[in-house]
Design a protein around this motif. Sequence first.
Motif, mmCIF file in Angstrom:
data_model
loop_
_atom_site.group_PDB
_atom_site.id
_atom_site.type_symbol
_atom_site.label_atom_id
_atom_site.label_comp_id
_atom_site.label_asym_id
_atom_site.label_seq_id
_atom_site.Cartn_x
_atom_site.Cartn_y
_atom_site.Cartn_z
ATOM 1 N N GLY A 25 0.789 -1.224 0.000
ATOM 2 C CA GLY A 25 0.000 0.000 0.000
ATOM 3 C C GLY A 25 0.820 1.273 0.000
ATOM 4 O O GLY A 25 0.277 2.353 0.239
ATOM 5 N N ASN A 26 2.111 1.188 -0.269
ATOM 6 C CA ASN A 26 2.979 2.352 -0.240
ATOM 7 C C ASN A 26 2.852 3.137 -1.552
ATOM 8 O O ASN A 26 3.360 2.719 -2.590
ATOM 9 N N LEU A 27 2.189 4.279 -1.491
ATOM 10 C CA LEU A 27 1.974 5.081 -2.693
ATOM 11 C C LEU A 27 3.244 5.791 -3.141
ATOM 12 O O LEU A 27 3.376 6.177 -4.307
ATOM 13 N N LYS A 28 4.199 5.988 -2.224
ATOM 14 C CA LYS A 28 5.498 6.539 -2.610
ATOM 15 C C LYS A 28 6.185 5.579 -3.574
ATOM 16 O O LYS A 28 6.725 5.981 -4.605
ATOM 17 N N ARG A 60 -0.750 -0.860 4.685
ATOM 18 C CA ARG A 60 -0.888 0.515 5.146
ATOM 19 C C ARG A 60 -0.671 1.470 3.966
ATOM 20 O O ARG A 60 0.280 1.310 3.205
ATOM 21 N N ILE A 61 -1.535 2.452 3.845
ATOM 22 C CA ILE A 61 -1.355 3.494 2.840
ATOM 23 C C ILE A 61 -0.317 4.481 3.364
ATOM 24 O O ILE A 61 -0.440 4.993 4.474
ATOM 25 N N GLU A 62 0.715 4.743 2.560
ATOM 26 C CA GLU A 62 1.767 5.681 2.952
ATOM 27 C C GLU A 62 1.992 6.676 1.825
ATOM 28 O O GLU A 62 2.074 6.305 0.663
#
Length: 375
Positions: free
Chosen positions: A118-121, A303-305
């Motif tokens: 979920g890491n948007l970076k 987790r969204i980051e």
Amino acid sequence: MEFNVHHQVLGAVFVIAVIMGAVVNKTHFCTMGAVSDWVNIGDTGRMRAWVFAMAVALLGVIALESAGVINLSSETFPQYRTANFAWPRYLAGGALFGIGMVLASGCGNKTLVRVGTGNLKSLTVLLVGMVASYLMLWSPLFEKAFLPWLQPATINLAQHGMPTQHAGDVIAGLLGQASSKANNAAVALMVALGMLIFVLKSKDFRGSFDNILGGAVVGLAIVAGWYLTGGPLGQSWKEYAEMATDIPSRVQVQSYTFVSPMGDTVRYLLDPMKMSLVNFGVVALAGVITGSFIHAITTKNFRIEWFASFGDFVNHVIGGALMGIGGVLSMGCTVGQAITGMSTLAIGSMLTFVAIVAAAVVTMKVQYWRMMREA
């Protein structure tokens, strides 16, 4: 739709990549993290896990080549052992990739794993890296910007009695001796044993189940890729492709790498109805993300980051571009060259590994100096 040998190979590639993605997520196997741990806190655990993966992959290749199951000195993708030794591409490409992976907070494989959590970076890094890789592979960028200064510096090892850039062939050529499979196997075995001694002499490594598991699974995945595409099934796959009406992409002896598949994925997405463009690398990329996602969901670690600041965003964009360009230029990344390439014992793979690590170390030092200056 008929289930044929092409689907069989790609299905196996996907399953192995899913396992690799889940295990890398679970064990925190990370090549950029390995360099960071070593430079910043003197912990070599993950660095040894990386070297352990190289040793496992190299031992697997020694066994398969000695048994006559595969031959990595013939045509492979990429041509790791090519006699055309373009040493600047390994050094320059490795350096660009090393800088990029620090700015992007992870190498190509780790970027895929983080996308699955979920890491948007990392998703941003992946998208930028995909575009950069696509431009290097499928536009005139490489031909116009890099080939003019690479060609004059390229050394034809065959003219110096070295049929390939396998370390055994190079050593034999320098000593004025004839190359042989037995000599190459002996050199490779000595290198693999040296790696294992370095790895296993550390009590910290031996006591870490995650480091052992991560290195072993990644190394075995590389061996499995070589066996699938270079063994009996791979021969059937090649024969199928030669007879196919719509010839599948990249039906060659190969194993896992994660930069050129980014460019190949863009190529497929631009023409999604053309299923022949779905190749080993495209499936491997999707498999690692899927495996990481499954692990993140089942362990409740999804987790969204997002970016901490605009500067953080800029660093990651630049890092993704450098990884895409550098990874294609050097013909591989911290997995594609430093593990898959190292399993072939190609001199170019060794140069790339050194360049990546050296550039990453310098970049980390510069970042630390700037942070201390601003504090």
